[in-house]
Motif scaffolding. Sequence first.
Motif, PDB file in Angstrom:
ATOM      1  N   MET B 277       0.633  -1.350   0.196  1.00 52.54           N
ATOM      2  CA  MET B 277       0.146  -0.055   0.097  1.00 52.54           C
ATOM      3  C   MET B 277       0.897   1.212   0.010  1.00 52.54           C
ATOM      4  SD  MET B 277      -3.561  -0.517   2.216  1.00 52.54           S
ATOM      5  CE  MET B 277      -2.938  -1.447   3.682  1.00 52.54           C
ATOM      6  N   ASN B 278       1.894   1.014   0.801  1.00 53.78           N
ATOM      7  CA  ASN B 278       3.037   2.309   0.638  1.00 53.78           C
ATOM      8  C   ASN B 278       3.434   2.460  -0.641  1.00 53.78           C
ATOM      9  OD1 ASN B 278       4.978   4.092   1.433  1.00 53.78           O
ATOM     10  ND2 ASN B 278       6.376   2.537   2.168  1.00 53.78           N
ATOM     11  N   ILE B 279       3.858   1.344  -1.228  1.00 57.86           N
ATOM     12  CA  ILE B 279       4.409   1.790  -2.839  1.00 57.86           C
ATOM     13  C   ILE B 279       3.348   2.299  -3.593  1.00 57.86           C
ATOM     14  CG2 ILE B 279       5.149   0.601  -4.802  1.00 57.86           C
ATOM     15  CD1 ILE B 279       6.428  -1.602  -2.926  1.00 57.86           C
ATOM     16  N   ILE B 280       1.964   1.715  -3.430  1.00 61.94           N
ATOM     17  CA  ILE B 280       0.745   2.208  -4.440  1.00 61.94           C
ATOM     18  C   ILE B 280       0.815   3.740  -4.063  1.00 61.94           C
ATOM     19  CG2 ILE B 280      -1.642   2.225  -5.073  1.00 61.94           C
ATOM     20  CD1 ILE B 280      -1.176  -0.955  -4.215  1.00 61.94           C
ATOM     21  N   GLU B 281       0.781   4.142  -2.730  1.00 65.56           N
ATOM     22  CA  GLU B 281       0.668   5.555  -2.491  1.00 65.56           C
ATOM     23  C   GLU B 281       1.604   6.443  -3.136  1.00 65.56           C
ATOM     24  OE1 GLU B 281       0.461   5.776   1.723  1.00 65.56           O
ATOM     25  OE2 GLU B 281      -1.615   5.920   1.620  1.00 65.56           O
ATOM     26  N   GLN B 282       2.852   5.865  -3.262  1.00 63.47           N
ATOM     27  CA  GLN B 282       3.937   6.808  -3.655  1.00 63.47           C
ATOM     28  C   GLN B 282       3.815   7.134  -5.199  1.00 63.47           C
ATOM     29  OE1 GLN B 282       8.161   5.636  -2.571  1.00 63.47           O
ATOM     30  NE2 GLN B 282       7.084   4.828  -0.856  1.00 63.47           N
ATOM     31  N   LEU B 283       3.070   5.903  -5.684  1.00 65.63           N
ATOM     32  CA  LEU B 283       3.040   6.003  -7.278  1.00 65.63           C
ATOM     33  C   LEU B 283       1.742   6.708  -7.929  1.00 65.63           C
ATOM     34  CD1 LEU B 283       4.697   2.515  -8.109  1.00 65.63           C
ATOM     35  CD2 LEU B 283       5.663   4.830  -8.370  1.00 65.63           C
ATOM     36  N   ILE B 284       0.786   6.452  -7.115  1.00 67.67           N
ATOM     37  CA  ILE B 284      -0.628   6.375  -7.750  1.00 67.67           C
ATOM     38  C   ILE B 284      -0.714   8.030  -8.391  1.00 67.67           C
ATOM     39  CG2 ILE B 284      -1.772   6.999  -5.582  1.00 67.67           C
ATOM     40  CD1 ILE B 284      -3.165   4.975  -8.419  1.00 67.67           C
ATOM     41  N   ASP B 285      -0.236   9.041  -7.664  1.00 67.41           N
ATOM     42  CA  ASP B 285      -0.529  10.354  -7.846  1.00 67.41           C
ATOM     43  C   ASP B 285       0.412  10.819  -8.868  1.00 67.41           C
ATOM     44  OD1 ASP B 285      -3.029  11.136  -6.865  1.00 67.41           O
ATOM     45  OD2 ASP B 285      -1.775  11.306  -4.632  1.00 67.41           O
ATOM     46  N   ASN B 286       1.448  10.072  -9.374  1.00 69.52           N
ATOM     47  CA  ASN B 286       2.614  10.625  -9.898  1.00 69.52           C
ATOM     48  C   ASN B 286       2.877   9.861 -11.381  1.00 69.52           C
ATOM     49  OD1 ASN B 286       3.125  12.288  -7.927  1.00 69.52           O
ATOM     50  ND2 ASN B 286       4.363  10.627  -7.006  1.00 69.52           N
ATOM     51  N   ILE B 287       1.655   9.146 -11.997  1.00 67.91           N
ATOM     52  CA  ILE B 287       1.666   8.491 -12.981  1.00 67.91           C
ATOM     53  C   ILE B 287       1.830   9.458 -14.222  1.00 67.91           C
ATOM     54  CG2 ILE B 287       0.415   7.108 -14.789  1.00 67.91           C
ATOM     55  CD1 ILE B 287      -1.082   6.021 -12.361  1.00 67.91           C
ATOM     56  N   PRO B 288       3.074   9.642 -14.809  1.00 60.82           N
ATOM     57  CA  PRO B 288       3.412  10.411 -15.700  1.00 60.82           C
ATOM     58  C   PRO B 288       2.798  10.337 -17.116  1.00 60.82           C
ATOM     59  CG  PRO B 288       5.187   8.720 -15.442  1.00 60.82           C
ATOM     60  CD  PRO B 288       4.315   8.404 -14.685  1.00 60.82           C
ATOM     61  N   ASP B 289       2.638  11.357 -17.881  1.00 66.49           N
ATOM     62  CA  ASP B 289       1.813  11.245 -19.001  1.00 66.49           C
ATOM     63  C   ASP B 289       2.754  10.515 -20.173  1.00 66.49           C
ATOM     64  OD1 ASP B 289      -0.302  12.538 -18.323  1.00 66.49           O
ATOM     65  OD2 ASP B 289       0.684  14.326 -18.654  1.00 66.49           O
ATOM     66  N   GLY B 290       2.281   9.939 -20.952  1.00 73.54           N
ATOM     67  CA  GLY B 290       3.340   9.381 -22.146  1.00 73.54           C
ATOM     68  C   GLY B 290       2.168   8.517 -22.894  1.00 73.54           C
ATOM     69  N   SER B 291       3.028   7.508 -23.772  1.00 74.09           N
ATOM     70  CA  SER B 291       2.254   6.624 -24.395  1.00 74.09           C
ATOM     71  C   SER B 291       1.995   5.280 -23.571  1.00 74.09           C
ATOM     72  CB  SER B 291       2.912   6.297 -25.831  1.00 74.09           C
ATOM     73  OG  SER B 291       2.697   5.129 -26.088  1.00 74.09           O
TER      74      SER B 291
END
Lengths: 116, 374, 360, 159, 154
Positions: B277-291
């Motif tokens: 859950m900690n890992i997801i929290e770090q990533l979920i808001d920062n999904i970069p744009d791109g293909s």
Amino acid sequence: MNSEGLILFFLLGLTLVGFAIVFSYFIPRKSENLQKYETYECGIPTYGLSWIQFNVGYYLFAIMFLIFDVEAVFLFPWAVVMKELKMVAFIEILIFFVILGLGLMYAWKKQALKWE
Amino acid sequence: MEDILLKNKLDKEQEYFINMGPQHPSTHGVLRLLVNLQGETVKDLKPYCGYIHRGIEKMCERYTYSQIIHLTDRLDYMSAHINNEAVCLLVENALQIEVSDRVKYIRTIIDELTRIASHQLWWAAAGMDLGALTTFFYGLRDREKILDIFEETCGGRLLVSYNCPGGLMYDIHPNFQKKVKEFLIYFKKKLPEYDQLLSGNVIFVQRMKNVGLLTKEKAISFGVTGPSGRASGFSSDIRKKEPYSAYGNVKFKEILREEGDSLARYKCRIDEMWESMNIIEQLIDNIPDGSYFTKMKPIIKLPEGEYYQRVEACRGEFGVYISSKGEKNPYRVKFRSPNFFNLSALDHMSRNQKIADLVAIMSSLDLVIPDIDR
Amino acid sequence: MFLYDFSELTSSIHNSISSVMSPLATTVVEMVIAGIVFLLFYALVGLILVYAERKICAFFQCRLGPMRVGKWGLMQTIADFIKLLMKELIMIKNADKLLFNLAPFIVIIASFLAIGAIPFAKGLHALDFDIGVLYVMAVSSIGVLGILLAGWSSNNKYSLIGAMRSGAQVVSYELSVGLSLMTIVVLAGTMQFSEIVEAQNTGWFIFKGHIPALIAFVIFIISSTAETNRGPFDLAEAESELTAGFHTEYSGIKFALFFLGEYMNMFIVASIAATVFLGGWMPLHIVGLDSFNMIMDYIPPFIWFISKTAIIIFIMMWIKWTFPRLRIDQLLTLEWKYLLPINLVNITLMALCVLNQWHF
Amino acid sequence: MNSFTKYFSDLFNGIHSLITGLKVTGSYFVRPKEIVTQQYPENRATLKMFERFKGELTMPHNNLNEHDCTACGICEMNCPNGSIEIISKFDVIDGKKKKVLDKYIYHLGMCTFCGLCVKTCPSDAIIFGQGFEHATFERTTLNKQLNKPGSVLKKEVKE
Amino acid sequence: MTNDQLKQFIKNYTTEVEFVDNPYSLECIVNTVHFYNLARVLKESDSTAFDFLYCVTGIDLQDSLGVIYHLESTKLQHKLILKVFASDIDNPEIPSVFDLWDCAELQEREVFDFFGIRFLKHPDLRRIFMEEDWEGYPLRKNYVDTVNIIDLIK
């Protein structure tokens, strides 16, 4: 009516089970199948005997029970007359309990209460 | 001489063999264990596998690389997405294709969701194996939330088939981030309940403690990886050792324990859920744009050579070995399935334990049978 | 004081029958009537308990439980019973046929014998022995013989282990059941159920005997759960290791009888707990609240008895659906190292209380 | 003395842990709102699958009974299980012989829902539908023809 | 240890080896005669300490049958791929390493099951996935399956 009552309840149990078994012996449809009458062991034929000498652990506790239960039977008459005999009964049972407790402690220390 | 023979014969007859499985509630599938019992104590056991063997490695030799992926779902079906990723990473590394950061982030998030879902099911089944049937429903109830997220984004619930060489099948659903955040809030409330119900329970603790001991040396020797190995102190987390996807960008702890008993394995998995859950929290808001997909040739041909890719699946290290002759089909595919290695330690761990402990050990190892049989 | 007294009703029935018939015929007719009543009651309790367990466990597990057959699935157990009745009885090739068939008889008869001794209301009492407590303990432990026979005669390895476990377990917990009941016998000074209930006229024993009675009550609940082979003490049928334990090889109605026997045993121990600790059919009285006590008196004693039993059954179900199963050595440790010594100390404490009139 | 205190602390810790467990299940018992059961056949009207849900392969047709499939056979080639069979025929259009779709056979019983056919289709002629009630009594009913009878290729694709 | 040091270490032990540089890790091909002793040295020597055998793969190269051992050292964090080939296809024999790595016992049974490679001194060499009376070794390239599901579908 107590003694008749005993017979009555014995007969009741007998009737219920007997009727149910007789009923389902005659009513359901039967099917023949060789595998059906095999012992269930997750679908694999049984390996070796199942009626063999069994682990002593179970019997050990049965023996322990025997010792303590026979003594517990003595407690019942005491419990009934406790109110009348008062102090005498109390001291007597205290001695009895000490002996019983020592027995339990002995079994405990001898690791008889440990499951092997 | 005769006496010895007779005694041997008697001893043979006194041996008490019990088949656990293939149709048995505690094996969670069609695994057969021939258990030699002495009273309630397990003297030794032999696993018999193959009841659900489908020859996936042979089938892969006839498939193209993108077709292989959907078969890896069916190995360890609880970590379907992670298995897919292993093949995709192998193909991408072999062809030296760089996927966008967006793909890496999404893959990592779904990996960790898969891990949580898998551990939820394991927790549910672990309780059920030990006789606490209620846990099964609580675990499945919470897992359903993750499966709904999967269904919305990937189209599948269990076998997601969301990865493909070069990226993902489709972009994430617009609701994805919102739903995942909702799930995190929800599950942070439910996870302490797991502890209250089982982890602290005196019956449970006594049933798991000092049961199925596995030392660090033995864990390495048996190749027991994943939470089971880490509970013995074997630092085997591929996410740390050889970071893939976005694992290099996040901070997380590798859960390690020293005890090596069933309770340690249990606690490792519970802690891993928090860490995921900690890992997801770090990533979920920062999904970069791109293909979400890098265009590739329609027919993928790996250059001649041998490739190995390892990823951290829910039950340990999942590896893919592919030997290519430069054609569109691989020459030989081998899946290193964590469960098969974990199974090999079962005999060692359950010796001189009770038959009820065997069930506890199996549930703490969390075996998935299709992964063993392949 | 009591509005409801069934002894008048029963004696009037007895008188009206005996006025037209010979004493022997009277006995026979009375027995037939009592038999039918008890048979119906037995079946009804069985059906209700199975339904209640399914519904209650469903609510613990965030489920709805049976919902299809009848409103709220009320007819589900009846449908299941009919289904089981229509199933073929399978006799395993290698089984010991006589004992295999005998086992369900023993289980059911033992539970019938025990249910007769339970006082449902004043006068509504089939067997009122002056050694009632001892009698119930004696007959309820016959049931384990059925389980042992079932497990042994099946010639199945799972069954045998289940039976062995059940044997060791029941004999161990028999002690605790006996000792915890004895704690109350000390307080009551009698072993007759009707007198035990009468003695609670001024207050239930669990209140009267305060701490020792409370401890005895908890121990009784634990050990009687163990004695009825219910979770978390269901080692005899531990389905995750022994598939179904002692009744693996039983099919159809024989399986249903074991199932019924288990539920009836649960009812019996719950009703004994209600009788001995919670005042049986006595209404709840609070000293000083006379109007409240009056209202309580209007509720029929049978309702009091059933609701007390139901509460205890609910607690037993709650325990079953929360805890994991114990291992055999934990089970015996709990009994021999915790319950038994505590029980011995507790009886002494209770004797001391009685001696010094510390109870209320 | 140490073992004596340990005996009692074990006892009370044990009882405390058991009561904590009872509290969790008990709290759910008194909160029927937490029940998650879905009564499936009864809730058919309200049950909606997500739009990406891979229920079965379908071929969308517009109201002129036209589809997008050019019978190129890429989906058939990509399918790992051989669950797609394309039967094409040759039609004479504007004096030229052209390959057009005759029957698009889909073996639902063999499909593993990997999604490669939809992903690789160059003209987006097939999509996954949401239907999930596939239970039948006969295997043969799982072999479906996806193009409707009499349907033709869309005009703009034809050009 | 770096790959070059590993190479040197192995060469010091035996010269009958062949090295392939693979981007993943060093590959070392050894013959069946030296295989067991080399494996033992690699595991037991403190400077190599390959204690983690994480993948055992059988492979059929048509002219020979081989087994690939993926080794890793959990202490020193280096990796090695050890390959051993038996050229006698009709009766391939390779020494077993079950006493060096515990996991090898089941893994080698799997290789035996699919490739028919006999592991010498293996304590319990039986088929593991296929039935005991199964004929042939399914993952060999020349294996002909009479009921080939893949062919049936295609």
